[in-house]
Each structure stands twice: as C-alpha cells, then as structure tokens.
Design an enzyme around this catalytic site. Structure first.
Site, short mmCIF file in Angstrom:
data_model
loop_
_atom_site.label_atom_id
_atom_site.label_comp_id
_atom_site.label_asym_id
_atom_site.label_seq_id
_atom_site.Cartn_x
_atom_site.Cartn_y
_atom_site.Cartn_z
N VAL A 65 0.81 -1.22 0.00
CA VAL A 65 0.00 0.00 0.00
C VAL A 65 0.84 1.27 0.00
CG1 VAL A 65 -1.98 -1.09 1.12
CG2 VAL A 65 -0.23 0.05 2.53
N TYR A 152 2.79 6.60 15.03
CA TYR A 152 1.56 5.85 14.75
C TYR A 152 0.33 6.72 15.02
CZ TYR A 152 -1.86 2.01 15.12
OH TYR A 152 -2.95 1.19 14.96
#
Length: 255
Positions: A65, A152
C-alpha cells in the site's frame, strides 16, 4: 437480514491476510459480497483464500500500500470496487526523542499514505456507478494520544482527518467514507506489543496482556470479529446516512 445483503457488490480488503482484515473478509463474504484480499504476504493471502472459499467468491492480490505503482497495478486488475476497506497497517514503538525519521516515515507511509493511495484509485469508478463505501480501519490512536507511539498516532489522526475531508467531497455522489477506530484488539500487532512490554519490563505475557486490557473499561481486548461487525454495518447500502464518522470500537475507553 435484507439490509445485510451485499449480493452483487465487490469488496477489497487490504491487509486481509490475518487479524481484523481476515475477519472483515469473512463477514463481507457471509453477507454476499465477493471479496479480494490484498497484502504483501502472498502465501498468507492464499491461505486465507483457501480458508474462506467455502463462504463465497474470494481471491487475492499482492499489494504494497505504500508503493504507488503497486497500488495502481493491483486496483487496475479489479473490474470494479464497490466497498474498500483500508485495513493495512503497522505499529512500532519509540519515545519521540528516539523516533528516527525512517520509523516516522514508515508509519506515515503504511498507515496514512497507503489509505490515501488506495482510496484515490476507487473514487472514479464509485462516482460513475453512483455507489461506494470507503471504510478506513484507523485506531483509538487516531482519536487520542498514547505514549511512545507518536508516529503511529500522527498517522492514524491523519487517517481520521482524511476520512472526514473525503466524506464531504463525496457526500452527494452516493459514496460514504467512514473510519472504524478499534482499541487494543487481539491481533498480531497486540502480540508484538505484549512481547515488547515483556522485553522492556520483565513482566510476564499475562501481566503485559492485562496492562493493555486495562485501558478498556470492560477489562478485555477487543476481538477482530467485533471490528468486522462495525465495518459490515458501514458497508451496507442502507447505511448511507453514516458519512464522515470515526466510530470507536473500544469498550468505552473513549466517550
């Protein structure tokens, strides 16, 4: 049961080889959709296809991705995509002061840029057909902060922001864009978090697991099927009013 009928619709699930992605693929198949699972580990994807084939029409496609060329090639091979579940993700821990630029960029590339690239590829077809569901698997880390995972958190906050912006763009085109935000879920990412806690603190696996579960008022880890059920709800044709939402699946951790 009529509202759960996804017959004739084709879904793509990224990161579909295990965990939440595998549970989502299973739920979509059981609702009648055909499914393509995508990810970097082709052997794992093929294993999922074999396991889930009794439920319906499923195939797989290798995909990174974070690589634009890989995304374009994978989606060009799809006749149509009615439901896109951007589930591929990666989590690594480090204090901000010790977060390398490489780690920072890797978290953005996989979690945020990957969601952008895949979403971009399906919009033209969805717009032409006047129907589409884009469901981004974010995280409670997209809605609040957690120590030692700044990269994150930044990426997942970006996913939520992008989801809300996209929802405004497609609101009159028969397309919806929503995010599902799980808390700590029984997946390989949590297994790695438990191993990291054990290595750094000397706690046992049971103690490390309990530490993660303690953030959930229900005192447990979320199960992948519970996340899949939320995704399935958003994928339904009659969920058209759900647009631009970030839905927490976390047992009440976030209000």
């Amino acid at each position: 049961m009529k509202s759960l009928n996804l017959q004739g619709l084709h879904a793509v699930v990224t990161g579909g080889g295990s965990g939440i992605g595998a549970a989502v693929a299973s739920a979509l198949l059981e609702a009648g959709a055909s499914v393509t699972v995508m990810g970097r580990n082709l052997d794992r994807l093929q294993g999922q296809v074999a396991a889930l084939m009794p439920l319906g029409v499923i195939d797989c496609c290798e995909l990174d991705v974070s690589d634009e060329a890989s995304v374009k090639a994978a989606f060009a091979a799809q006749a149509k995509v009615d439901i896109l579940v951007n589930n591929a993700g990666q989590a690594e821990t480090a204090p901000l002061a010790k977060t390398s630029l490489d780690l920072w960029q890797r978290m953005l590339n996989v979690n945020l840029t990957g969601t952008f690239l895949c979403s971009r590829e399906v919009l033209a077809g969805m717009s032409e057909r006047g129907f589409g569901r884009i469901i981004n698997v974010a995280s409670t880390a997209g809605l609040t902060g957690y120590a030692y995972v700044a990269a994150y958190c930044a990426a997942k906050h970006g996913v939520v922001g992008m989801t809300r912006a996209l929802a405004q763009e497609v609101a009159k085109k028969g397309i919806t864009a929503n995010a599902v935000c799980p808390g700590y879920t029984e997946t390989e990412i949590v297994d790695r978090a438990i191993a990291n806690i054990m290595a750094k603190t000397g706690r046992s696996a049971e103690q490390a697991r309990a530490e993660l579960a303690a953030s959930n008022p229900q005192g447990r880890l979320v199960q992948p099927q519970e996340v899949a059920d939320a995704v399935l709800w958003l994928a339904r044709p009659d969920s058209a009013a759900m647009n631009g939402q970030a839905i927490s699946v976390c047992g009440g951790e976030l209000g």
